[in-house]
Design a protein around this motif. Structure first.
Motif, PDB file in Angstrom:
ATOM      1  N   ALA A 108       0.844  -1.194   0.000  1.00  0.00           N
ATOM      2  CA  ALA A 108       0.000   0.000   0.000  1.00  0.00           C
ATOM      3  C   ALA A 108       0.880   1.245   0.000  1.00  0.00           C
ATOM      4  O   ALA A 108       2.048   1.193   0.389  1.00  0.00           O
ATOM      5  N   PRO A 109       0.341   2.388  -0.416  1.00  0.00           N
ATOM      6  CA  PRO A 109       1.111   3.631  -0.342  1.00  0.00           C
ATOM      7  C   PRO A 109       1.306   4.076   1.111  1.00  0.00           C
ATOM      8  O   PRO A 109       0.418   3.895   1.945  1.00  0.00           O
ATOM      9  N   THR A 110       2.449   4.668   1.367  1.00  0.00           N
ATOM     10  CA  THR A 110       2.722   5.200   2.704  1.00  0.00           C
ATOM     11  C   THR A 110       1.701   6.271   3.066  1.00  0.00           C
ATOM     12  O   THR A 110       1.304   6.390   4.232  1.00  0.00           O
ATOM     13  N   GLU A 111       1.239   7.029   2.075  1.00  0.00           N
ATOM     14  CA  GLU A 111       0.325   8.143   2.323  1.00  0.00           C
ATOM     15  C   GLU A 111      -1.145   7.714   2.337  1.00  0.00           C
ATOM     16  O   GLU A 111      -2.031   8.569   2.410  1.00  0.00           O
ATOM     17  N   GLU A 112      -1.413   6.429   2.268  1.00  0.00           N
ATOM     18  CA  GLU A 112      -2.790   5.953   2.126  1.00  0.00           C
ATOM     19  C   GLU A 112      -3.661   6.359   3.312  1.00  0.00           C
ATOM     20  O   GLU A 112      -3.251   6.294   4.473  1.00  0.00           O
ATOM     21  N   PHE A 113      -4.891   6.799   2.998  1.00  0.00           N
ATOM     22  CA  PHE A 113      -5.867   7.100   4.053  1.00  0.00           C
ATOM     23  C   PHE A 113      -6.129   5.824   4.846  1.00  0.00           C
ATOM     24  O   PHE A 113      -6.251   4.743   4.284  1.00  0.00           O
ATOM     25  N   THR A 114      -6.222   5.949   6.147  1.00  0.00           N
ATOM     26  CA  THR A 114      -6.195   4.757   6.998  1.00  0.00           C
ATOM     27  C   THR A 114      -7.421   3.857   6.877  1.00  0.00           C
ATOM     28  O   THR A 114      -7.371   2.703   7.303  1.00  0.00           O
ATOM     29  N   SER A 115      -8.508   4.339   6.288  1.00  0.00           N
ATOM     30  CA  SER A 115      -9.644   3.441   6.068  1.00  0.00           C
ATOM     31  C   SER A 115      -9.287   2.300   5.127  1.00  0.00           C
ATOM     32  O   SER A 115      -9.936   1.250   5.149  1.00  0.00           O
ATOM     33  N   GLY A 145       6.391 -11.430  -4.293  1.00  0.00           N
ATOM     34  CA  GLY A 145       5.918 -11.676  -2.936  1.00  0.00           C
ATOM     35  C   GLY A 145       4.662 -10.909  -2.570  1.00  0.00           C
ATOM     36  O   GLY A 145       4.154 -11.047  -1.451  1.00  0.00           O
ATOM     37  N   THR A 146       4.134 -10.121  -3.495  1.00  0.00           N
ATOM     38  CA  THR A 146       2.944  -9.306  -3.224  1.00  0.00           C
ATOM     39  C   THR A 146       1.683 -10.115  -3.482  1.00  0.00           C
ATOM     40  O   THR A 146       1.498 -10.664  -4.566  1.00  0.00           O
ATOM     41  N   ASP A 147       0.800 -10.149  -2.485  1.00  0.00           N
ATOM     42  CA  ASP A 147      -0.459 -10.886  -2.627  1.00  0.00           C
ATOM     43  C   ASP A 147      -1.654  -9.972  -2.852  1.00  0.00           C
ATOM     44  O   ASP A 147      -2.655 -10.389  -3.434  1.00  0.00           O
ATOM     45  N   LEU A 148      -1.567  -8.742  -2.373  1.00  0.00           N
ATOM     46  CA  LEU A 148      -2.687  -7.797  -2.501  1.00  0.00           C
ATOM     47  C   LEU A 148      -2.120  -6.389  -2.539  1.00  0.00           C
ATOM     48  O   LEU A 148      -1.229  -6.045  -1.756  1.00  0.00           O
ATOM     49  N   VAL A 149      -2.633  -5.578  -3.448  1.00  0.00           N
ATOM     50  CA  VAL A 149      -2.257  -4.168  -3.541  1.00  0.00           C
ATOM     51  C   VAL A 149      -3.487  -3.334  -3.203  1.00  0.00           C
ATOM     52  O   VAL A 149      -4.549  -3.498  -3.820  1.00  0.00           O
ATOM     53  N   ALA A 150      -3.355  -2.460  -2.207  1.00  0.00           N
ATOM     54  CA  ALA A 150      -4.453  -1.602  -1.773  1.00  0.00           C
ATOM     55  C   ALA A 150      -4.030  -0.149  -1.934  1.00  0.00           C
ATOM     56  O   ALA A 150      -2.955   0.243  -1.466  1.00  0.00           O
ATOM     57  N   PHE A 151      -4.871   0.640  -2.590  1.00  0.00           N
ATOM     58  CA  PHE A 151      -4.516   2.044  -2.802  1.00  0.00           C
ATOM     59  C   PHE A 151      -5.762   2.861  -3.114  1.00  0.00           C
ATOM     60  O   PHE A 151      -6.821   2.317  -3.441  1.00  0.00           O
ATOM     61  N   SER A 152      -5.628   4.182  -3.003  1.00  0.00           N
ATOM     62  CA  SER A 152      -6.712   5.096  -3.335  1.00  0.00           C
ATOM     63  C   SER A 152      -6.607   5.520  -4.791  1.00  0.00           C
ATOM     64  O   SER A 152      -5.506   5.799  -5.292  1.00  0.00           O
ATOM     65  N   LEU A 153      -7.739   5.606  -5.458  1.00  0.00           N
ATOM     66  CA  LEU A 153      -7.770   6.082  -6.834  1.00  0.00           C
ATOM     67  C   LEU A 153      -7.264   7.523  -6.905  1.00  0.00           C
ATOM     68  O   LEU A 153      -6.516   7.890  -7.816  1.00  0.00           O
ATOM     69  N   VAL A 154      -7.683   8.330  -5.940  1.00  0.00           N
ATOM     70  CA  VAL A 154      -7.211   9.710  -5.805  1.00  0.00           C
ATOM     71  C   VAL A 154      -6.785   9.902  -4.359  1.00  0.00           C
ATOM     72  O   VAL A 154      -7.546   9.603  -3.439  1.00  0.00           O
ATOM     73  N   GLN A 155      -5.580  10.389  -4.163  1.00  0.00           N
ATOM     74  CA  GLN A 155      -5.024  10.508  -2.817  1.00  0.00           C
ATOM     75  C   GLN A 155      -5.707  11.645  -2.059  1.00  0.00           C
ATOM     76  O   GLN A 155      -5.877  12.757  -2.568  1.00  0.00           O
ATOM     77  N   SER A 156      -6.104  11.357  -0.830  1.00  0.00           N
ATOM     78  CA  SER A 156      -6.899  12.297  -0.052  1.00  0.00           C
ATOM     79  C   SER A 156      -6.154  13.577   0.291  1.00  0.00           C
ATOM     80  O   SER A 156      -6.700  14.676   0.190  1.00  0.00           O
ATOM     81  N   VAL A 179      -7.269  -3.890  -4.612  1.00  0.00           N
ATOM     82  CA  VAL A 179      -8.358  -3.304  -3.829  1.00  0.00           C
ATOM     83  C   VAL A 179      -8.198  -1.789  -3.869  1.00  0.00           C
ATOM     84  O   VAL A 179      -7.152  -1.260  -3.487  1.00  0.00           O
ATOM     85  N   VAL A 180      -9.235  -1.100  -4.320  1.00  0.00           N
ATOM     86  CA  VAL A 180      -9.156   0.341  -4.563  1.00  0.00           C
ATOM     87  C   VAL A 180     -10.186   1.075  -3.713  1.00  0.00           C
ATOM     88  O   VAL A 180     -11.362   0.691  -3.677  1.00  0.00           O
ATOM     89  N   ASP A 181      -9.746   2.126  -3.034  1.00  0.00           N
ATOM     90  CA  ASP A 181     -10.658   3.059  -2.382  1.00  0.00           C
ATOM     91  C   ASP A 181     -10.853   4.225  -3.350  1.00  0.00           C
ATOM     92  O   ASP A 181      -9.939   5.021  -3.570  1.00  0.00           O
ATOM     93  N   ALA A 182     -12.035   4.312  -3.936  1.00  0.00           N
ATOM     94  CA  ALA A 182     -12.320   5.352  -4.928  1.00  0.00           C
ATOM     95  C   ALA A 182     -13.157   6.477  -4.348  1.00  0.00           C
ATOM     96  O   ALA A 182     -13.791   7.235  -5.095  1.00  0.00           O
ATOM     97  N   SER A 183     -13.142   6.635  -3.028  1.00  0.00           N
ATOM     98  CA  SER A 183     -13.987   7.640  -2.390  1.00  0.00           C
ATOM     99  C   SER A 183     -13.687   9.052  -2.856  1.00  0.00           C
ATOM    100  O   SER A 183     -14.584   9.906  -2.892  1.00  0.00           O
ATOM    101  N   GLN A 184     -12.427   9.343  -3.204  1.00  0.00           N
ATOM    102  CA  GLN A 184     -12.067  10.691  -3.639  1.00  0.00           C
ATOM    103  C   GLN A 184     -12.053  10.832  -5.163  1.00  0.00           C
ATOM    104  O   GLN A 184     -11.665  11.882  -5.674  1.00  0.00           O
ATOM    105  N   GLY A 185     -12.492   9.800  -5.862  1.00  0.00           N
ATOM    106  CA  GLY A 185     -12.517   9.881  -7.320  1.00  0.00           C
ATOM    107  C   GLY A 185     -13.870   9.589  -7.926  1.00  0.00           C
ATOM    108  O   GLY A 185     -14.266  10.206  -8.918  1.00  0.00           O
ATOM    109  N   CYS A 186     -14.586   8.645  -7.358  1.00  0.00           N
ATOM    110  CA  CYS A 186     -15.880   8.248  -7.921  1.00  0.00           C
ATOM    111  C   CYS A 186     -16.869   9.410  -7.793  1.00  0.00           C
ATOM    112  O   CYS A 186     -17.126   9.891  -6.690  1.00  0.00           O
TER     113      CYS A 186
END
Length: 355
Positions: A108-115, A145-156, A179-186
């Motif tokens: 995941a990105p270091t800057e990812e929103f914690t949700s 070694g990566t099993d899942l990538v989680a990130f935001s579509l648009v960084q908060s 897995v994508v959090d699109a809350s700031q893009g959708c």
């Protein structure tokens, strides 16, 4: 007003749609919460009036969740059977996190929103490992070694738009889930949701719904791995035949992960989502990004590709507040966000305060 209906002329253009809002000048904070269009506000007031005096039963309010589900599926361009409803992004991610086996490696990105970070970190005691890297290095950091990538579509915090296609391509090359959090893009940024395994969206920002409505796209292949631990009557194949007693009889599609809907949130959500569909996300994106770039140009900054921008101007928070401009402060910088009800006058008001 009939809360079951909210119709708009076919192919409504953005200029006509803007007549459905009358915000106080200077609202540049949709990244915190969106403003409801008039049909959504009126539908909500009608439902609250019904509730106040006991004028009706609840089923009509509940039907608005299904109306919202259909509208959300249309915005994403995915089958309605792949959409589940809930209340928050992290709640919708919980069954995915809980299903990860020990030893799973999440990137995941270091800057990812914690949700979209805490649900994975909370599985640490079970042996789930989370590795973070700068957002602009996410695609290149996906490895065997990566099993899942989680990130935001648009960084908060910054408004940076993720390299969505590149990250998905890298993940697929290594067999990793996306897995994508699109809350700031959708609601303003078109994207191919079906390329991901899961997309979660809180609806109170760019979808302009009351807080308490949230949606997720869950790919069929992912759903097979998940347990609907919050199973309830509304997740039943026929919710109205699922009030009492065994056996377990859940929906066969993504509805098995539904929470029982917070009625009034979806009463407000349905008209707002349908309006977005009537206007079309490409037109909304063009409007939003154009205003964001007008703002950046006025401060001597280069243009960008996002409806959310951040600036570091001395005393900016105080100067904007004094001018009546409502923006946010994230990571020590002023964050301004522009949606379809924003105007050039809003932009110029902010620029006058900052210059």
């Amino acid at each position: 007003m009939d809360i079951a209906r909210a119709t708009y002329p076919a192919r409504m253009d953005l200029v006509r749609a803007q007549e459905l809002w009358n915000p106080e000048p200077g609202w540049l904070n949709t990244a915190s919460y969106g403003l409801p269009p008039r049909p959504a506000w009126e539908a909500l007031q009608a439902a609250l009036g019904q509730w106040q005096v006991g004028r009706t039963s609840w089923e009509g309010w509940g039907e608005q969740a299904e109306r919202s589900r259909r509208a959300f599926a249309g915005l994403l361009g995915v089958p309605v059977g792949d959409i589940t409803i809930g209340s928050t992004a992290s709640q919708l991610l919980a069954p995915i996190a809980a299903a990860l086996p020990a030893g799973t490696n999440v990137l995941a990105p270091t800057e990812e929103f914690t949700s979209n970070l805490f649900p994975w970190l909370a599985q640490g005691e079970r042996g789930v490992r989370v590795r973070t890297v700068p957002a602009d290095r996410l695609a290149e950091s996906v490895d065997a070694g990566t099993d899942l990538v989680a990130f935001s579509l648009v960084q908060s915090a910054t408004g940076a738009v993720a390299e969505y296609d590149a990250v998905v391509t890298a993940a697929r090359e290594h067999g990793a889930l996306v897995v994508v959090d699109a809350s700031q893009g959708c609601g303003w940024l078109p994207f191919d949701a079906h390329l991901a395994d899961a997309v979660v969206v809180t609806a109170y920002k760019w979808l302009m719904a009351p807080r308490g409505a949230a949606f997720a796209y869950l790919a069929p292949s992912l759903r097979e791995r998940l347990t609907p631990s919050a199973a309830n009557w509304y997740a039943g194949e026929d919710p109205h035949a699922s009030y009492y007693g065994p056996p377990l009889r859940l929906a066969a599609d993504a509805r098995r992960f539904d929470l029982s809907p917070a009625w009034f949130c979806y009463v407000g959500a349905a008209p707002a989502l349908e309006l977005l569909a009537e206007i079309g996300l490409p037109a909304i994106r063009e409007h939003n990004v154009s205003l964001a770039n007008r703002f950046l140009a006025g401060l001597g900054r280069p243009p960008g590709d996002s409806a959310i921008v951040t600036v570091d101007v001395p005393g900016a928070e105080e100067r904007l507040a004094a001018a009546g401009v409502r923006a946010a402060v994230r990571a020590g910088r002023v964050r301004a966000s522009f949606h379809l009800y924003s105007t050039t006058e809003d932009v110029d008001l902010a620029l006058s305060a900052l210059r």
